[in-house]
Design an enzyme around this catalytic site. Structure first.
Site, short mmCIF file in Angstrom:
data_model
loop_
_atom_site.label_atom_id
_atom_site.label_comp_id
_atom_site.label_asym_id
_atom_site.label_seq_id
_atom_site.Cartn_x
_atom_site.Cartn_y
_atom_site.Cartn_z
N CYS A 247 34.16 10.53 74.48
CA CYS A 247 34.67 9.24 74.91
C CYS A 247 33.92 8.09 74.22
CB CYS A 247 34.64 9.13 76.43
SG CYS A 247 35.67 7.81 77.09
N GLU B 225 35.77 17.60 79.87
CA GLU B 225 35.44 18.14 81.20
C GLU B 225 36.41 17.66 82.27
OE1 GLU B 225 33.94 15.69 79.72
OE2 GLU B 225 33.03 14.27 81.10
N HIS C 212 37.78 12.96 77.78
CA HIS C 212 36.73 13.75 78.41
C HIS C 212 37.18 15.20 78.49
CE1 HIS C 212 33.90 10.66 79.89
NE2 HIS C 212 34.96 9.89 79.81
#
Lengths: 252, 209
Positions: B79, B189, B187
């Protein structure tokens, strides 16, 4: 192309999901993390957790819930309810939430929006607006305190102001439609879509897959949120998405 | 061992937990000396570009990152951590970045070529257009949806660094890289299975444990 988002909302009180959840196939239907997993598997694009705890202990428990959800799931989620200070925002985001949703606290002290946006970026700050149509005034009025208290703000003016102050997204709930299951409040959504250039999440009134189709095609909402239709298993996120996909709406 | 660079500007909790789910050993460090002995690095980031560069500098990480990259250690920027790898950003005035990739970070214009306004931030799930599927980082990552949330976007004339793009009124650099330095605008995750696959490819294929 950006897909339309379907967002189940979970009300959490003292660390437990409330509102008669009817998921018989999971071990503990009151556990926010278990439910979050079910929705993740169904293809939910995001989750919203609304903390309605009244006690200090309940608020602390919410942080544990945030940590567990962030530990076990790889989708974004928003936490709202009782976030009043920059410290509250920091604590929620640092424990793994992606966004915070500010409602009454932002109306009471609008600078909170700016403080949060300056610190973490606008994309982390959702302003939730509870709207009710006022026949006399001929427009929608902002309500706070869980919809109990009317304010001086019209929804259109407050939405504009919230974005100017740094809100990155508007979560717009129609109190007139909420619980009616007769569809989202399209005129309300259109009025707000026209004045802000940030994503708008439609909320209140979802009763069928068709209602999601309408809100995405007629007023071009970016996302739609629903609670009871999913909790009571009247449909699933998966069913709604299949319905939308068949009709040409872009979903994940 | 993966070193997560902690300069006070990231959602470190979520990325740490994602590595735990992948069974990848990691450690967090807020000073270079704490991360000297790692095999690869993750540079996370949420917030504004100028604040992030200042924080990296305050923590002594700018020379550290450059040196580790020169020595050949794999690095993954997430990011804002991706944006920092470019030469500069127009966010908050013109700010210099780490300069590992050519190009600069600009704000989404918010108006398309036909003069029609569109929404900023670019927020939500968008589909990857994978341009270099043969690269180790892109193993088993196809035309999948990943979660974006950003108002600034990388602009580069070097197409060879574009591993994957996404279409949001312009070609958004979504996954970029050159040799052992890679990054994603989204992101991983928070991007479901494809995001976890990218992290796994980085930690288990690109990084020699």
């Amino acid at each position: 192309m950006l897909s339309k988002r379907i967002i189940p909302c979970l009300d959490v009180k003292e660390g437990r999901v409330v509102k008669g959840i009817q998921f018989v196939d999971i071990r503990d239907a009151g556990d926010p993390v278990e439910l979050a997993k079910v929705y993740d598997e169904q293809g939910a694009d995001e989750l919203v957790f609304l903390d309605i705890s009244a006690t200090h202990e309940g608020k602390k428990t919410m942080i544990d819930v945030v940590r567990k959800v962030a530990s076990e799931l790889a989708i974004p989620f928003t936490v709202g309810g009782g976030i009043r200070t920059l410290e509250d925002i920091k604590e929620t985001l640092r424990n793994g939430a992606d966004k915070v949703s500010l409602n009454s606290s932002a109306v009471n002290r609008p600078e909170l929006i700016t403080e949060g946006a300056n610190y973490f970026g606008s994309q982390c700050i959702v302003v939730a607006i509870d709207a009710r149509y006022d026949e006399e005034k001929g427009t929608w009025i902002v309500y706070t305190h869980g919809g109990r208290k009317p304010t001086e703000w019209t929804v259109v003016d407050w939405a504009k102001e919230a974005v100017r102050l740094g809100a990155g997204e508007i979560l717009l709930t129609s109190m007139n439609q909420d619980g009616e299951k007769s569809g989202f409040d399209l005129p309300l959504l259109e009025a707000v879509q026209d004045v802000v250039q940030v994503p708008v999440i439609a909320s209140g009134g979802a009763g069928s897959s068709e209602h999601f189709y309408d809100v995405f095609t007629e007023v071009n909402a970016d996302a739609a949120l629903a609670a009871s239709i999913f909790h009571y298993k009247e449909t699933s996120v998966q069913n709604v998405k299949e319905y939308l996909k068949e009709r040409g709406v872009v979903v994940r | 061992m993966i070193g997560i660079i902690d300069y006070g500007m990231g959602n470190l909790f979520s990325v740490s937990k994602a590595l735990e789910r992948l069974d990848v050993p990691y450690k967090l460090g807020d000073r270079p000396e704490e991360l000297q002995d790692c095999d690869g690095y993750i540079l996370p980031g949420v917030g504004a570009f100028p604040d992030a560069m200042k924080a990296l500098d305050d923590h002594g990480f700018i020379p550290f990152i450059k040196q580790k990259v020169e020595e050949g250690y794999p690095l993954y920027g997430i990011c804002l951590g991706m944006q920092l790898l470019f030469e500069s950003s127009e966010e908050g005035g013109d700010t210099k970045g780490l300069g590992l990739f050519p190009g600069k970070i600009v704000k989404f214009p918010g108006v398309d070529d036909g003069g029609k306004p569109y929404k900023v931030p670019h927020m939500g799930w968008n589909q990857l257009d994978v341009r270099q599927p043969e690269l180790p980082l892109m193993t088993d990552v196809g035309k999948e949806y990943v979660y974006f949330v950003h108002s600034y976007v990388a602009q580069t004339s070097d197409e060879s660094i574009l591993y994957a793009t996404a279409d949001y009124h312009l070609d958004v650099p979504a996954v970029i890289g050159r040799d052992h330095v890679v990054a994603s605008q989204f992101h991983p995750e928070k991007s479901g299975n494809p995001g976890m696959q990218l992290l796994e490819n980085f930690c288990k294929v690109m990084v020699k444990q």
